[in-house]
Scaffold this motif. Structure first.
Motif, PDB file in Angstrom:
ATOM      1  N   GLU A 129      46.748  24.295-141.457  1.00 42.12           N
ATOM      2  CA  GLU A 129      46.052  24.538-140.128  1.00 42.12           C
ATOM      3  C   GLU A 129      46.740  24.680-138.715  1.00 42.12           C
ATOM      4  N   THR A 130      47.831  24.215-138.661  1.00 44.73           N
ATOM      5  CA  THR A 130      48.347  24.726-137.379  1.00 44.73           C
ATOM      6  C   THR A 130      49.177  25.834-137.213  1.00 44.73           C
ATOM      7  N   LEU A 131      49.395  26.475-138.671  1.00 49.47           N
ATOM      8  CA  LEU A 131      50.142  27.821-138.727  1.00 49.47           C
ATOM      9  C   LEU A 131      48.999  28.902-138.534  1.00 49.47           C
ATOM     10  N   GLU A 132      47.831  28.479-138.986  1.00 55.49           N
ATOM     11  CA  GLU A 132      46.699  29.645-138.763  1.00 55.49           C
ATOM     12  C   GLU A 132      46.465  29.525-137.171  1.00 55.49           C
ATOM     13  N   LYS A 133      46.215  28.295-136.595  1.00 56.70           N
ATOM     14  CA  LYS A 133      45.880  28.115-135.564  1.00 56.70           C
ATOM     15  C   LYS A 133      46.812  29.038-134.463  1.00 56.70           C
ATOM     16  N   LYS A 319      58.566  16.229-144.443  1.00 58.35           N
ATOM     17  CA  LYS A 319      59.364  15.265-143.710  1.00 58.35           C
ATOM     18  C   LYS A 319      58.766  15.151-142.250  1.00 58.35           C
ATOM     19  N   ILE A 320      58.267  16.459-141.901  1.00 59.52           N
ATOM     20  CA  ILE A 320      57.595  16.201-140.537  1.00 59.52           C
ATOM     21  C   ILE A 320      55.913  16.169-140.613  1.00 59.52           C
ATOM     22  N   ASP A 321      55.399  15.960-139.444  1.00 54.63           N
ATOM     23  CA  ASP A 321      54.076  15.892-139.415  1.00 54.63           C
ATOM     24  C   ASP A 321      53.641  16.595-138.018  1.00 54.63           C
ATOM     25  N   GLN A 322      52.382  16.634-137.664  1.00 50.78           N
ATOM     26  CA  GLN A 322      52.015  17.036-136.245  1.00 50.78           C
ATOM     27  C   GLN A 322      52.521  16.332-135.104  1.00 50.78           C
ATOM     28  N   ALA A 323      52.376  14.948-135.454  1.00 57.19           N
ATOM     29  CA  ALA A 323      52.873  14.265-134.378  1.00 57.19           C
ATOM     30  C   ALA A 323      54.444  14.191-133.893  1.00 57.19           C
ATOM     31  N   PHE A 324      55.219  14.913-134.942  1.00 56.44           N
ATOM     32  CA  PHE A 324      56.610  15.151-134.648  1.00 56.44           C
ATOM     33  C   PHE A 324      56.695  16.339-133.833  1.00 56.44           C
ATOM     34  N   ILE A 325      55.805  17.252-134.071  1.00 56.97           N
ATOM     35  CA  ILE A 325      55.964  18.564-133.481  1.00 56.97           C
ATOM     36  C   ILE A 325      55.296  18.431-132.243  1.00 56.97           C
ATOM     37  N   ASP A 326      54.267  17.420-131.720  1.00 56.96           N
ATOM     38  CA  ASP A 326      53.936  17.141-130.575  1.00 56.96           C
ATOM     39  C   ASP A 326      55.229  16.459-129.464  1.00 56.96           C
ATOM     40  N   ARG A 327      55.792  15.825-130.424  1.00 51.79           N
ATOM     41  CA  ARG A 327      56.940  14.865-129.531  1.00 51.79           C
ATOM     42  C   ARG A 327      57.992  15.881-129.503  1.00 51.79           C
ATOM     43  N   ILE A 356      58.796  29.143-135.820  1.00 54.84           N
ATOM     44  CA  ILE A 356      57.798  30.494-135.720  1.00 54.84           C
ATOM     45  C   ILE A 356      56.643  30.065-134.684  1.00 54.84           C
ATOM     46  N   LEU A 357      56.567  28.783-134.016  1.00 53.55           N
ATOM     47  CA  LEU A 357      55.267  28.471-133.504  1.00 53.55           C
ATOM     48  C   LEU A 357      55.307  28.778-131.909  1.00 53.55           C
ATOM     49  N   PRO A 358      54.460  29.693-131.378  1.00 55.47           N
ATOM     50  CA  PRO A 358      54.430  30.076-130.003  1.00 55.47           C
ATOM     51  C   PRO A 358      54.762  28.922-129.137  1.00 55.47           C
TER      52      PRO A 358
END
Length: 401
Positions: A129-133, A319-327, A356-358
């Motif tokens: 979902e994150t990659l597509e978004k 090992k990561i999740d969306q909360a990790f990326i937000d942090r 690779i995330l903007p």
């Protein structure tokens, strides 16, 4: 078809258990310890174990679909069997491992289709979902590339040799390699080899460093005699490249919050003959404040999600999740805000990530520039995994005089 004997399967099983079910155990270190513990395994066995280990980690989600259940500590052998059937590897004596119903797995394998894109590309649902978004329609192409095996690329240490000379030296030791177009120091291996056993490595003629990672050193536009600060130096892959580009002239201050990483950097610098590097641990804010407005060049190789390097670190996606990326995005903004003050007026810095995330890349730079009008963007570049190497982002920023 490759043949996996029981002792190799046991090794793979134990390594997978450690990677999946023990906290802070990462695949590269786990496989390194496994191979060191089994020095009697031949080169072919070691290659098979390493390949299967990484491919099972890479395709875990899809293999779980074929298994009909999530992998648990007591069914890791079933995961191995599912992979062997999926990859048509000849696995010896299935019956020795109890509780594995091969028919259940082969029924789904014969169907040949999977119900969702996240299963197809073997990633968590949140990540799809994150990659597509963030990436839009290209996300599938990039995820397909990230599921490929990473090539082994070396950086010829220009303090001691050149890319062409390194290729000749490696050939003497039966390691076949070739140059990489548009990457002047890069040398790519024709096939995976344990290059750390070579005389060329022991003599400091090269470091293992992906081609796109090497681009960052050139992007920073360092000059001989300058003062350069690398604020997230880690074990020093990019620091050593900067030392070579500066011809050992000038000063590089390598900072990190981990003393053990800086100790490794010192060891590598000694082998490479890089004498212009000074290491400093970031023990408190005073370390940074003392450096304010002292650097001609500044490298901020920021901590990130690592989604651009899943080819070589496939366990990261589990090992990561969306909360990790937000942090980590909040941490990136704090780092660029605090550490940018190290730069002299008129100096240049590079903000880089292996994501690779903007939202971790150009959006972070845009936010920083909005809040700091005395800095301006000179240029930026994103390299995507589908281009053949690791995914990276880099932005060259100038502090206005």
């Amino acid at each position: 078809m490759e043949l996996i004997h029981r002792n190799l399967a046991i090794g793979i099983h134990d390594a997978l258990q450690e990677t999946f079910f023990e906290k802070n155990k990462y695949a590269d270190k786990v496989i390194e310890r496994l191979l060191k513990a089994h020095r009697k395994w031949g080169s072919q066995d070691r290659a098979v174990v390493s390949e299967i280990f990484y491919n099972i980690i890479r395709w875990k989600r899809r293999l779980e679909y074929y298994m009909g259940e999530s992998v648990k500590p007591d069914n890791v052998y079933k995961l191995i069997v599912a992979y062997c059937l999926y990859s048509k590897t000849n696995y010896k004596r299935f019956e020795e491992f109890e509780g594995i119903k091969i028919a259940d797995i082969t029924t789904k394998l014969k169907k040949g289709t999977v119900p969702t894109k996240s299963i197809e590309y073997s990633i968590p649902e949140w990540l799809a979902e994150t990659l597509e978004k963030e990436l839009g329609p290209i996300w599938e192409k990039e995820m397909k590339a990230l599921n490929e095996q990473a090539p082994t690329v070396l950086r010829a240490n220009s303090l001691k040799t050149s890319a062409k000379e390194l290729i000749s030296d490696l050939a003497v030791e039966n390691v076949v390699a070739y140059t990489v177009k548009n990457y002047p120091d890069a040398v790519q291996l024709e096939e995976k080899k344990n290059v750390f056993l070579t005389t060329a490595f022991k003599d400091g003629l090269f470091e293992v460093q992906d081609a796109t990672s090497q681009k960052i050193g050139y992007f920073l536009d360092v000059k001989e005699g300058q003062r350069v600060v690398d604020v997230c130096a880690g074990a020093g892959g990019k620091t050593l490249h900067l030392a070579a580009l500066m011809g050992n002239k000038g000063q590089i201050i390598a900072l990190d919050i981990y003393e053990w990483k800086l100790a490794e950097l010192k060891r590598r610098a000694k082998r490479a003959g890089a004498h212009n590097i000074e290491t400093r641990m970031i023990s408190d804010n005073k370390v940074i404040k003392r450096l304010h407005e002292t650097a001609d060049r500044l490298l901020i190789d920021a901590p990130c999600s690592g989604l651009g390097v899943l080819k070589r670190n496939p366990d990261s996606k589990w090992k990561i999740d969306q909360a990790f990326i937000d942090r980590i995005k909040k941490e990136q903004q704090q780092i660029i805000q605090d550490y940018s003050k190290i730069l002299k007026k008129g100096g240049k810095m590079v903000y880089a990530t292996c994501s690779i995330l903007p939202s971790e890349n150009n959006e972070q730079v845009a936010e920083f520039l909005k809040n700091n009008p005395d800095y301006k963007l000179i240029k930026d570049e994103k390299i995507m995994p589908s281009q053949g190497y690791d995914g990276f982002y880099m932005a060259l920023i100038e502090r206005l005089a």
